[in-house]
Design a protein around this motif. Structure first.
Motif, PDB file in Angstrom:
ATOM      1  N   ILE A  21      37.134  41.456  34.218  1.00 41.57           N
ATOM      2  CA  ILE A  21      35.974  42.271  34.569  1.00 41.57           C
ATOM      3  C   ILE A  21      35.121  41.395  35.470  1.00 41.57           C
ATOM      4  CG2 ILE A  21      33.910  43.460  33.753  1.00 41.57           C
ATOM      5  CD1 ILE A  21      35.369  43.881  31.056  1.00 41.57           C
ATOM      6  N   ALA A  22      34.880  41.858  36.693  1.00 36.77           N
ATOM      7  CA  ALA A  22      34.112  41.069  37.658  1.00 36.77           C
ATOM      8  C   ALA A  22      32.894  41.863  38.113  1.00 36.77           C
ATOM      9  CB  ALA A  22      34.986  40.701  38.856  1.00 36.77           C
TER      10      ALA A  22
ATOM     11  N   LEU B 120      38.575  44.885  37.070  1.00 39.04           N
ATOM     12  CA  LEU B 120      37.621  45.981  36.929  1.00 39.04           C
ATOM     13  C   LEU B 120      36.312  45.520  37.554  1.00 39.04           C
ATOM     14  CD1 LEU B 120      38.329  46.843  33.163  1.00 39.04           C
ATOM     15  CD2 LEU B 120      39.600  47.536  35.214  1.00 39.04           C
ATOM     16  N   GLY B 121      35.885  46.184  38.611  1.00 33.62           N
ATOM     17  CA  GLY B 121      34.693  45.779  39.347  1.00 33.62           C
ATOM     18  C   GLY B 121      33.454  46.516  38.883  1.00 33.62           C
ATOM     19  N   VAL B 122      32.412  45.761  38.608  1.00 37.72           N
ATOM     20  CA  VAL B 122      31.126  46.336  38.206  1.00 37.72           C
ATOM     21  C   VAL B 122      30.091  46.016  39.276  1.00 37.72           C
ATOM     22  CG1 VAL B 122      29.281  46.347  36.485  1.00 37.72           C
ATOM     23  CG2 VAL B 122      31.675  46.073  35.757  1.00 37.72           C
TER      24      VAL B 122
ATOM     25  N   LEU C   8      33.018  39.196  44.912  1.00 40.21           N
ATOM     26  CA  LEU C   8      33.726  38.590  43.788  1.00 40.21           C
ATOM     27  C   LEU C   8      34.903  39.424  43.271  1.00 40.21           C
ATOM     28  CD1 LEU C   8      34.005  36.283  41.750  1.00 40.21           C
ATOM     29  CD2 LEU C   8      32.291  37.445  40.349  1.00 40.21           C
ATOM     30  N   PRO C   9      34.728  40.712  42.939  1.00 40.11           N
ATOM     31  CA  PRO C   9      35.870  41.455  42.407  1.00 40.11           C
ATOM     32  C   PRO C   9      37.063  41.493  43.364  1.00 40.11           C
ATOM     33  CG  PRO C   9      33.841  42.647  41.976  1.00 40.11           C
ATOM     34  CD  PRO C   9      33.500  41.518  42.909  1.00 40.11           C
TER      35      PRO C   9
ATOM     36  N   VAL D 174      33.601  37.753  34.557  1.00 41.75           N
ATOM     37  CA  VAL D 174      33.015  36.838  35.533  1.00 41.75           C
ATOM     38  C   VAL D 174      31.924  37.561  36.306  1.00 41.75           C
ATOM     39  CG1 VAL D 174      35.059  35.370  35.746  1.00 41.75           C
ATOM     40  CG2 VAL D 174      34.817  37.347  37.258  1.00 41.75           C
ATOM     41  N   MET D 175      30.959  36.773  36.731  1.00 44.82           N
ATOM     42  CA  MET D 175      29.846  37.345  37.485  1.00 44.82           C
ATOM     43  C   MET D 175      29.413  36.338  38.534  1.00 44.82           C
ATOM     44  SD  MET D 175      27.492  36.939  34.169  1.00 44.82           S
ATOM     45  CE  MET D 175      29.016  37.003  33.240  1.00 44.82           C
TER      46      MET D 175
END
Length: 167
Positions: A69-70, A91-93, A78-79, A15-16
């Protein structure tokens, strides 16, 4: 015996916060595709689509996802918001922003309060790439075939590094 209460399908949700984040987050998807891991990608903004965020986060495990994965830029809520509403690993990016080069995103994701963990990766493309590998690694703990593909992936990566510089 298969548990019929959990649908078969993508095990990783990517997700983004916005369409512009796809330029970074597509790297997580590419790694998962290379490793043969089914995934689903969607835009879930913590600020612009809060109802979509709540629906996604609360139902992610019911949809069969095992890892989220956010990726988010700027305030990067978001994350953490996803992590606050699911028991799944998140998992935050940090997506690189124009104003602060992703440092704002990194600090927003990494500074989660105790009790709401988000595994935070590097800023930008390296972080998205590593998020894909880490998600596969998590799934590989209970999937021997994926573990073999992951080992082969890492071996190929090692084999691609020359021992001596060329030129």
């Amino acid at each position: 015996m298969t548990d019929k209460s959990v649908p078969e399908g993508p095990q990783v949700a990517i997700v983004m916060g916005s369409q512009s984040d796809w330029e970074t987050m597509k790297n997580a998807a590419a790694v998962l595709e290379k490793l043969g891991v089914a995934h689903d990608c969607s835009i879930v903004s913590a600020h612009r689509t809060p109802d979509r965020l709540v629906s996604f986060a609360k139902a992610a495990h019911l949809e069969g996802f095992k890892v989220v994965i956010a990726g988010a830029g700027g305030a990067a809520h978001l994350p953490g918001m996803v992590a606050s509403m699911t028991h799944l690993p998140v998992l935050g990016v940090p997506v690189e922003s124009k104003a602060l080069k992703g440092m704002d995103s990194l600090l927003s994701i990494v500074q989660m309060p105790g009790g709401i963990p988000v595994a935070t990766l590097a800023i930008g493309v390296p972080g998205a790439t590593n998020a894909g590998i880490l998600a596969a690694s998590i799934l590989a703990t209970s999937d021997p075939a994926l573990a073999e593909r992951l080992i082969a992936f890492r071996t190929a990566q090692t084999d691609s590094v020359a021992e001596k510089p060329v030129g």
